[in-house]
Design a protein around this motif. Structure first.
Motif, PDB file in Angstrom:
ATOM      1  N   PRO A 161       7.439 -18.301   4.716  1.00 21.82           N
ATOM      2  CA  PRO A 161       6.509 -18.129   3.598  1.00 21.82           C
ATOM      3  C   PRO A 161       6.720 -16.819   2.851  1.00 21.82           C
ATOM      4  O   PRO A 161       7.484 -15.958   3.285  1.00 21.82           O
ATOM      5  N   VAL A 162       6.019 -16.716   1.731  1.00 20.53           N
ATOM      6  CA  VAL A 162       6.143 -15.548   0.876  1.00 20.53           C
ATOM      7  C   VAL A 162       4.757 -14.930   0.700  1.00 20.53           C
ATOM      8  O   VAL A 162       3.772 -15.637   0.514  1.00 20.53           O
ATOM      9  N   HIS A 163       4.704 -13.615   0.768  1.00 27.05           N
ATOM     10  CA  HIS A 163       3.434 -12.907   0.651  1.00 27.05           C
ATOM     11  C   HIS A 163       3.385 -12.195  -0.690  1.00 27.05           C
ATOM     12  O   HIS A 163       4.361 -11.564  -1.109  1.00 27.05           O
ATOM     13  N   VAL A 164       2.251 -12.308  -1.369  1.00 27.66           N
ATOM     14  CA  VAL A 164       2.056 -11.673  -2.672  1.00 27.66           C
ATOM     15  C   VAL A 164       0.864 -10.726  -2.572  1.00 27.66           C
ATOM     16  O   VAL A 164      -0.222 -11.138  -2.147  1.00 27.66           O
ATOM     17  N   ALA A 165       1.064  -9.466  -2.928  1.00 27.48           N
ATOM     18  CA  ALA A 165      -0.008  -8.472  -2.925  1.00 27.48           C
ATOM     19  C   ALA A 165      -0.168  -7.913  -4.331  1.00 27.48           C
ATOM     20  O   ALA A 165       0.822  -7.573  -4.983  1.00 27.48           O
ATOM     21  N   ILE A 166      -1.418  -7.822  -4.788  1.00 30.46           N
ATOM     22  CA  ILE A 166      -1.709  -7.410  -6.163  1.00 30.46           C
ATOM     23  C   ILE A 166      -2.722  -6.273  -6.151  1.00 30.46           C
ATOM     24  O   ILE A 166      -3.715  -6.330  -5.426  1.00 30.46           O
ATOM     25  N   SER A 167      -2.469  -5.263  -6.964  1.00 30.15           N
ATOM     26  CA  SER A 167      -3.426  -4.176  -7.178  1.00 30.15           C
ATOM     27  C   SER A 167      -3.412  -3.788  -8.654  1.00 30.15           C
ATOM     28  O   SER A 167      -2.434  -4.027  -9.365  1.00 30.15           O
ATOM     29  N   VAL A 168      -4.504  -3.188  -9.077  1.00 28.61           N
ATOM     30  CA  VAL A 168      -4.597  -2.636 -10.429  1.00 28.61           C
ATOM     31  C   VAL A 168      -5.189  -1.245 -10.297  1.00 28.61           C
ATOM     32  O   VAL A 168      -6.219  -1.072  -9.649  1.00 28.61           O
ATOM     33  N   PHE A 169      -4.538  -0.236 -10.886  1.00 29.50           N
ATOM     34  CA  PHE A 169      -5.064   1.127 -10.776  1.00 29.50           C
ATOM     35  C   PHE A 169      -5.342   1.701 -12.165  1.00 29.50           C
ATOM     36  O   PHE A 169      -4.835   1.226 -13.177  1.00 29.50           O
ATOM     37  N   GLU A 191       0.817  -1.211   0.000  1.00 24.39           N
ATOM     38  CA  GLU A 191       0.000   0.000   0.000  1.00 24.39           C
ATOM     39  C   GLU A 191       0.855   1.268   0.000  1.00 24.39           C
ATOM     40  O   GLU A 191       0.518   2.259  -0.665  1.00 24.39           O
ATOM     41  N   GLU A 192       1.955   1.236   0.749  1.00 22.72           N
ATOM     42  CA  GLU A 192       2.840   2.395   0.786  1.00 22.72           C
ATOM     43  C   GLU A 192       3.489   2.644  -0.574  1.00 22.72           C
ATOM     44  O   GLU A 192       3.735   3.798  -0.957  1.00 22.72           O
ATOM     45  N   ARG A 193       3.780   1.578  -1.310  1.00 23.05           N
ATOM     46  CA  ARG A 193       4.422   1.726  -2.612  1.00 23.05           C
ATOM     47  C   ARG A 193       3.418   2.001  -3.731  1.00 23.05           C
ATOM     48  O   ARG A 193       3.770   2.562  -4.766  1.00 23.05           O
ATOM     49  N   LEU A 194       2.164   1.613  -3.536  1.00 22.76           N
ATOM     50  CA  LEU A 194       1.174   1.748  -4.598  1.00 22.76           C
ATOM     51  C   LEU A 194       0.934   3.207  -4.976  1.00 22.76           C
ATOM     52  O   LEU A 194       0.868   3.546  -6.164  1.00 22.76           O
ATOM     53  N   ASP A 195       0.814   4.079  -3.994  1.00 22.53           N
ATOM     54  CA  ASP A 195       0.519   5.481  -4.288  1.00 22.53           C
ATOM     55  C   ASP A 195       1.646   6.158  -5.070  1.00 22.53           C
ATOM     56  O   ASP A 195       1.384   6.828  -6.073  1.00 22.53           O
ATOM     57  N   PRO A 196       2.914   6.017  -4.660  1.00 17.98           N
ATOM     58  CA  PRO A 196       3.982   6.620  -5.468  1.00 17.98           C
ATOM     59  C   PRO A 196       4.014   6.093  -6.905  1.00 17.98           C
ATOM     60  O   PRO A 196       4.234   6.862  -7.847  1.00 17.98           O
ATOM     61  N   VAL A 197       3.797   4.795  -7.079  1.00 17.98           N
ATOM     62  CA  VAL A 197       3.801   4.229  -8.429  1.00 17.98           C
ATOM     63  C   VAL A 197       2.672   4.842  -9.257  1.00 17.98           C
ATOM     64  O   VAL A 197       2.859   5.239 -10.413  1.00 17.98           O
ATOM     65  N   ALA A 198       1.471   4.940  -8.661  1.00 21.60           N
ATOM     66  CA  ALA A 198       0.317   5.467  -9.386  1.00 21.60           C
ATOM     67  C   ALA A 198       0.466   6.945  -9.723  1.00 21.60           C
ATOM     68  O   ALA A 198      -0.137   7.428 -10.691  1.00 21.60           O
ATOM     69  N   THR A 199       1.268   7.664  -8.955  1.00 24.57           N
ATOM     70  CA  THR A 199       1.460   9.099  -9.215  1.00 24.57           C
ATOM     71  C   THR A 199       2.735   9.392  -9.997  1.00 24.57           C
ATOM     72  O   THR A 199       3.151  10.547 -10.101  1.00 24.57           O
ATOM     73  N   GLY A 200       3.354   8.351 -10.543  1.00 32.80           N
ATOM     74  CA  GLY A 200       4.492   8.555 -11.430  1.00 32.80           C
ATOM     75  C   GLY A 200       5.847   8.541 -10.773  1.00 32.80           C
ATOM     76  O   GLY A 200       6.825   8.984 -11.380  1.00 32.80           O
ATOM     77  N   ASP A 201       5.926   8.004  -9.541  1.00 35.22           N
ATOM     78  CA  ASP A 201       7.211   7.950  -8.847  1.00 35.22           C
ATOM     79  C   ASP A 201       7.730   6.523  -8.720  1.00 35.22           C
ATOM     80  O   ASP A 201       8.428   6.187  -7.768  1.00 35.22           O
ATOM     81  N   GLY A 202       7.385   5.686  -9.684  1.00 34.21           N
ATOM     82  CA  GLY A 202       7.933   4.341  -9.704  1.00 34.21           C
ATOM     83  C   GLY A 202       9.366   4.350 -10.212  1.00 34.21           C
ATOM     84  O   GLY A 202       9.933   5.406 -10.538  1.00 34.21           O
ATOM     85  N   TYR A 203       9.961   3.191 -10.299  1.00 29.75           N
ATOM     86  CA  TYR A 203      11.332   3.094 -10.800  1.00 29.75           C
ATOM     87  C   TYR A 203      11.363   3.220 -12.324  1.00 29.75           C
ATOM     88  O   TYR A 203      10.358   3.031 -13.003  1.00 29.75           O
ATOM     89  N   PHE A 204      12.517   3.573 -12.839  1.00 34.20           N
ATOM     90  CA  PHE A 204      12.804   3.628 -14.279  1.00 34.20           C
ATOM     91  C   PHE A 204      11.910   4.625 -15.018  1.00 34.20           C
ATOM     92  O   PHE A 204      11.644   4.477 -16.212  1.00 34.20           O
ATOM     93  N   GLY A 205      11.405   5.635 -14.293  1.00 33.08           N
ATOM     94  CA  GLY A 205      10.593   6.667 -14.928  1.00 33.08           C
ATOM     95  C   GLY A 205       9.200   6.201 -15.310  1.00 33.08           C
ATOM     96  O   GLY A 205       8.556   6.832 -16.158  1.00 33.08           O
ATOM     97  N   PHE A 206       8.727   5.134 -14.696  1.00 30.22           N
ATOM     98  CA  PHE A 206       7.388   4.642 -15.027  1.00 30.22           C
ATOM     99  C   PHE A 206       6.342   5.709 -14.694  1.00 30.22           C
ATOM    100  O   PHE A 206       6.265   6.190 -13.569  1.00 30.22           O
ATOM    101  N   ASP A 207       5.518   6.047 -15.681  1.00 32.17           N
ATOM    102  CA  ASP A 207       4.513   7.095 -15.500  1.00 32.17           C
ATOM    103  C   ASP A 207       3.349   6.843 -16.452  1.00 32.17           C
ATOM    104  O   ASP A 207       3.084   7.625 -17.361  1.00 32.17           O
TER     105      ASP A 207
END
Length: 259
Positions: free
Chosen positions: A176-184, A25-41
């Motif tokens: 164990p490993v946790h997987v979280a998925i979202s689509v915006f 959840e903390e990473r989802l908002d930056p990614v959705a607002t254009g602050d992901g890695y490699f200039g993803f926007d």
């Protein structure tokens, strides 16, 4: 929020599953607002986080140094870190936080359409707009609305998560490993099951998030583990669930399933 800040913010959120969900959840908002890695926007994307259980242990880290004899350590061969929806491997590159593979948008080397990033603490962040088709500017009605290829998404999501698990197992990450998925960015997008399914339906919500699952070990049946979040995606467009499950069997099994 930076990745390091997101990790610290999630550290005290409860048990490991809650921590993984909080990190997502903390990473989802930056990614959705254009602050992901490699200039993803991009205006819409699928976001996946794969979080091993030991991420928040003091001193926990994977060996991603130059001496690590693994394919993803070679920027010309990031084959073990696939980008969701990409038919060809992305361009690998080192970052301050680990190693990633990024895929350029069609017709624009300056735009990132998707990436997968392996952080030094073992978290995989996968972000991709590739499962979406942009609408044609000259069309009308449905032709002007973005389309999400549901069949490809199920195949690619299953294949990529399986590959990420294999990669983490190779590095002896902690299960164990946790997987979280979202689509915006999905409001109004048509969720399309393809020719073999019912007519495409529009997704009603702009954010489908988050859908966390826990895999007990690295040998888990990935498609079965992801059944709930995949069904939730289809239900967001009015389907009763995935149209590719018949009497409990996933009908998309193919050579792609074992990539």
């Amino acid at each position: 929020m930076s990745y390091r800040d997101a990790v610290m913010a999630a550290k005290y959120s409860g048990g490991s599953n809650e921590q993984a969900t909080a990190l997502h959840e903390e990473r989802l908002d930056p990614v959705a607002t254009g602050d992901g890695y490699f200039g993803f926007d991009e205006p819409r994307a699928v976001v996946v986080h794969v979080v091993p259980d030991g991420v928040y242990d003091d001193g926990y880290a994977l060996d991603l140094g130059a001496s690590a004899v693994v394919p993803e350590a070679d920027p010309s061969r990031p084959t073990q870190l696939p980008v969701l929806g990409a038919r060809d491997p992305g361009q690998g590159t080192w970052t301050a936080d680990g190693f990633g593979a990024a895929v350029a948008a069609d017709g624009s080397a300056d735009r990132c359409a998707g990436y997968a990033h392996l952080f030094s603490n073992g978290v995989v962040e996968s972000v991709s707009a590739l499962p979406f088709d942009d609408p044609d500017g000259d069309g009308e009605g449905d032709e002007r609305r973005a389309r999400l290829d549901g069949r490809a998404l199920e195949l690619d999501l299953t294949a990529c998560v399986r590959r990420y698990l294999r990669l983490l197992a190779y590095h002896q990450a902690t299960a164990p490993v946790h997987v979280a998925i979202s689509v915006f960015g999905t409001a109004g997008c048509r969720l399309d099951p393809g020719q073999a399914g019912p007519s495409p339906q529009s997704i009603r919500e702009d954010l489908l998030a988050p859908f966390p699952v826990t895999l007990a070990n690295f040998d888990a049946n990935v498609r079965s583990a992801l059944a709930d979040p995949i069904d939730a995606l289809w239900r967001s467009a009015g389907y009763p669930g995935s149209p590719f499950v018949d009497d409990g069997e996933w009908t998309l099994r193919s050579a792609h399933d074992e990539r």
